[in-house]
Design an enzyme around this catalytic site. Structure first.
Site, PDB file in Angstrom:
ATOM      1  CE  LYS A  10      13.112  20.589  10.269  1.00 53.00           C
ATOM      2  NZ  LYS A  10      14.085  20.111  11.284  1.00 53.00           N
ATOM      3  NE  ARG A  69      17.897  16.971   6.179  1.00 49.73           N
ATOM      4  CZ  ARG A  69      16.575  16.896   6.061  1.00 49.73           C
ATOM      5  NH1 ARG A  69      15.813  17.889   6.545  1.00 49.73           N
ATOM      6  NH2 ARG A  69      15.997  15.865   5.478  1.00 49.73           N
TER       7      ARG A  69
END
Length: 268
Positions: free
Chosen positions: A214, A248
């Site tokens: 991210k 995740r």
């Protein structure tokens, strides 16, 4: 906690949710797995590397993403869910916040609903999760990164998500919470959410940490999405140390090794 036909020891272990994006525009791997054969090959690869759950998404939710119709999203995800469930013995998660997509995915065999809006966008998602007896992952999110006290407000927002789930009839042992790194937060807040992810333990549910590749990692290290594996691994180690039950991630093998090493040091 039971997800599908598998039991997870969420108090003592950290498990891996592997990301399978069947989208042409995902920020990190868009277009790589949006054909069935490629999606199945990658699923097999992730399971071999140590994934415990496969999270299937049909619409990119990156900042500035293109919203697609329910029908298009359903057409993308349901054949993949059916194929994965028929060929592999693994719990499958559907990454969606839409009622129609949720119902189609659960009918196709999904075991977990991973909602980036924590049931706040479409309350039908909560009702369907309860109806099908599925597990859910409720993620923290806001339209704008405006808070009085970030961590306290995040916990209160999560309490609201839990309340929606309970009112719909979702059992407590079917609820996972996600701090929502990268959603409705500034760069500094994202770092704080990772550092203090354990504040969510106040609510008494297993925690999933989703940081893989991210922007908070890209901004910190000044690296593009495909070069953020080491940064992701650091967040995974922090997640294990903070008691997160799930992470995740895209890069299964590397993060699995990081988890194993961290758990060994911690004596788990």
């Amino acid at each position: 906690m039971r997800i599908g036909n598998r039991k997870f020891d969420t108090k003592n272990k950290t498990y891996i949710m592997g990301i399978l994006n069947v989208t042409p525009d995902s920020f990190s791997d868009g277009g790589k797995y949006n054909h069935l054969d490629a999606a199945l090959f990658h699923t097999e690869e992730m399971l071999r590397d140590g994934a415990d759950i496969i999270d299937i998404g049909g619409e990119s939710t990156r900042p500035g993403h293109t919203v697609i119709t329910d029908e298009e999203e359903i057409a993308r995800v349901t054949p993949v869910i059916q194929a994965v469930k028929s060929r592999f013995d693994v719990p499958v998660s559907i990454d969606t916040y839409k009622g129609k997509v949720t119902e189609a995915a659960l009918q196709a065999g999904a075991d977990l609903v991973n909602d980036i809006w924590g049931f706040k966008h479409d309350k039908k998602v909560a009702d369907l999760t309860a109806k099908y007896g599925a597990t859910c992952c409720l993620m923290h999110n806001r339209h704008e990164a405006v808070y009085e006290n970030f961590l306290d407000d995040m916990v209160r927002d999560m309490e609201e998500c839990v309340q929606i789930a309970r009112e719909a009839g979702v059992a407590d042992d079917r609820i996972i919470l996600d701090p929502g790194v990268g959603f409705g937060k500034t760069y500094e807040m994202n770092l704080e959410a990772i550092h203090h992810v354990d504040v969510l333990h106040r609510l008494g549910f297993p925690i999933l940490l989703g940081t893989s590749r991210k922007s908070v990692i890209g901004l910190t290290l000044n690296l593009p999405a495909d070069q953020r594996v080491e940064g992701t691994m650091v967040t995974t180690v922090i997640g294990v140390m903070k008691g997160c039950a799930f992470v995740r991630v895209h890069d299964i093998k590397e993060n699995k090794r990081a988890i194993q090493m961290t758990e060994a040091i911690l004596g788990r």
